[in-house]
Design a protein around this motif. Structure first.
Motif, mmCIF file in Angstrom:
data_model
loop_
_atom_site.group_PDB
_atom_site.id
_atom_site.type_symbol
_atom_site.label_atom_id
_atom_site.label_comp_id
_atom_site.label_asym_id
_atom_site.label_seq_id
_atom_site.Cartn_x
_atom_site.Cartn_y
_atom_site.Cartn_z
ATOM 1 N N HIS A 64 -8.724 6.597 -4.235
ATOM 2 C CA HIS A 64 -8.697 7.782 -3.373
ATOM 3 C C HIS A 64 -9.531 8.965 -3.861
ATOM 4 O O HIS A 64 -9.811 9.863 -3.076
ATOM 5 C CB HIS A 64 -7.244 8.239 -3.168
ATOM 6 C CG HIS A 64 -6.566 7.480 -2.079
ATOM 7 N ND1 HIS A 64 -6.551 7.901 -0.773
ATOM 8 C CD2 HIS A 64 -5.901 6.295 -2.095
ATOM 9 C CE1 HIS A 64 -5.897 7.013 -0.041
ATOM 10 N NE2 HIS A 64 -5.500 6.029 -0.816
ATOM 11 N N HIS A 79 -6.700 8.458 6.221
ATOM 12 C CA HIS A 79 -5.926 8.067 5.026
ATOM 13 C C HIS A 79 -6.611 8.579 3.744
ATOM 14 O O HIS A 79 -5.969 8.758 2.720
ATOM 15 C CB HIS A 79 -5.776 6.544 4.980
ATOM 16 C CG HIS A 79 -5.014 6.062 3.784
ATOM 17 N ND1 HIS A 79 -3.669 6.341 3.595
ATOM 18 C CD2 HIS A 79 -5.400 5.360 2.690
ATOM 19 C CE1 HIS A 79 -3.272 5.815 2.447
ATOM 20 N NE2 HIS A 79 -4.299 5.215 1.873
ATOM 21 N N HIS A 92 0.832 -1.202 0.000
ATOM 22 C CA HIS A 92 0.000 0.000 0.000
ATOM 23 C C HIS A 92 0.873 1.262 0.000
ATOM 24 O O HIS A 92 0.614 2.217 -0.726
ATOM 25 C CB HIS A 92 -0.941 -0.040 1.210
ATOM 26 C CG HIS A 92 -2.007 1.008 1.182
ATOM 27 N ND1 HIS A 92 -2.889 1.177 2.211
ATOM 28 C CD2 HIS A 92 -2.325 1.970 0.268
ATOM 29 C CE1 HIS A 92 -3.698 2.181 1.922
ATOM 30 N NE2 HIS A 92 -3.372 2.689 0.753
HETATM 31 ZN ZN LIG Z 1 -4.246 4.417 -0.127
#
Ligand SMILES: [Zn+2]
Length: 261
Positions: free
Chosen positions: A120, A200, A103
């Motif tokens: 994302h 995140h 990741h």
């Molecule tokens: Zn990520």
């Protein structure tokens, strides 16, 4: 039951429970109200393409590959005669460690980021974002896992267990739910919770470089990437990637995002 059926059973079970929880205890009410069906269709289409592609490239699947490597005595675990529960648990831990670093790699390599960006740019993260990955990212991830399973001789039981645990926990930590604070603070010791993983997905770049784990918080804590608070206000928390406008158009636009500079 085959391993595929067991995995599907857990996936659909967790998905069902979390979809219901999102309705009753949503983090962001707007996300559950903004006609999610088109997003959901896109996300599940991406997932189906990925499954078909991986079946085409590795018809026996990762479990089948692990069975083959084990029956031929290949890999470190087999050479060291590591078997039973110890080997199975060690295999799960190794795979989780690899996925954490994979990741991070998808964020630091500009080329791989182009693929991971699709995950994302979703401004309305919910349980289905857990399957929103570019099929090429899934193929690369499978390749990495095959190499790890082959070189270490990770037992098939570990692979099945890992896939079930990882997919269930990824659904959980992407879900648009707000756990009661007291419970969340306890669960946070053992698992990456939705409010931790949300950081995140923050639109603030430095925050998106935190919380790479999908299961336990320990890798992030060990390697200095753990964060439990954001600079953004909780009620105005923006997710996505800076300078990216609407991203939930159609499947082709999402797939072609990797080609955008
Ligand atoms: Zn990520």
């Amino acid at each position: 039951m085959s391993d595929t059926e067991i995995r599907l059973f857990f996936f659909l079970g967790c998905l069902g429970v979390l979809v219901i929880l999102e309705l009753f205890m949503p983090y962001n009410r707007a996300t559950t109200k903004t006609r999610p069906f088109k997003r959901w269709l896109n996300h599940f289409s991406l997932s189906i393409i990925s499954v078909l592609l991986t079946k085409l490239l590795l018809p026996v699947g990762l479990v089948g590959a692990a069975i083959y490597f084990q029956s031929n005595g290949l890999g470190l675990f087999n050479l060291l005669n590591l078997t039973g529960w110890f080997a199975a648990i060690a295999g799960v831990i190794v795979l989780d460690f690899v996925i954490y670093w994979q990741h991070r790699l998808f964020h630091t390599s500009p080329l791989l980021w182009r693929l991971h960006r699709l995950h994302h740019i979703d401004p309305n993260v919910d349980v289905t974002t857990a399957v929103r990955f570019h099929p090429v990212e899934i193929v690369i991830s499978l390749g990495i896992k095959v190499v790890v399973v082959f070189t270490l001789g990770i037992p098939p039981e570990s692979v099945v267990l890992f896939e079930i645990v990882l997919s269930s926990l990824a659904l959980f930590n992407h879900s648009n739910i707000q756990m009661p604070d007291k419970i969340e603070r306890i669960v946070r010791f053992f698992l990456i919770t939705p409010s931790v993983h949300r950081i995140h997905h923050s639109v603030i770049h430095e925050e998106s470089q935190k919380n790479f784990g999908f299961s336990v918080p320990y890798w992030d804590q060990l390697f200095g990437t753990y964060a439990t608070s954001s600079r953004q206000a909780k009620d105005q928390f923006q997710m996505g990637v800076e300078d990216t406008v609407n991203t939930n158009e159609n499947l082709l636009t999402l797939l072609k995002d990797a080609l955008r500079s």
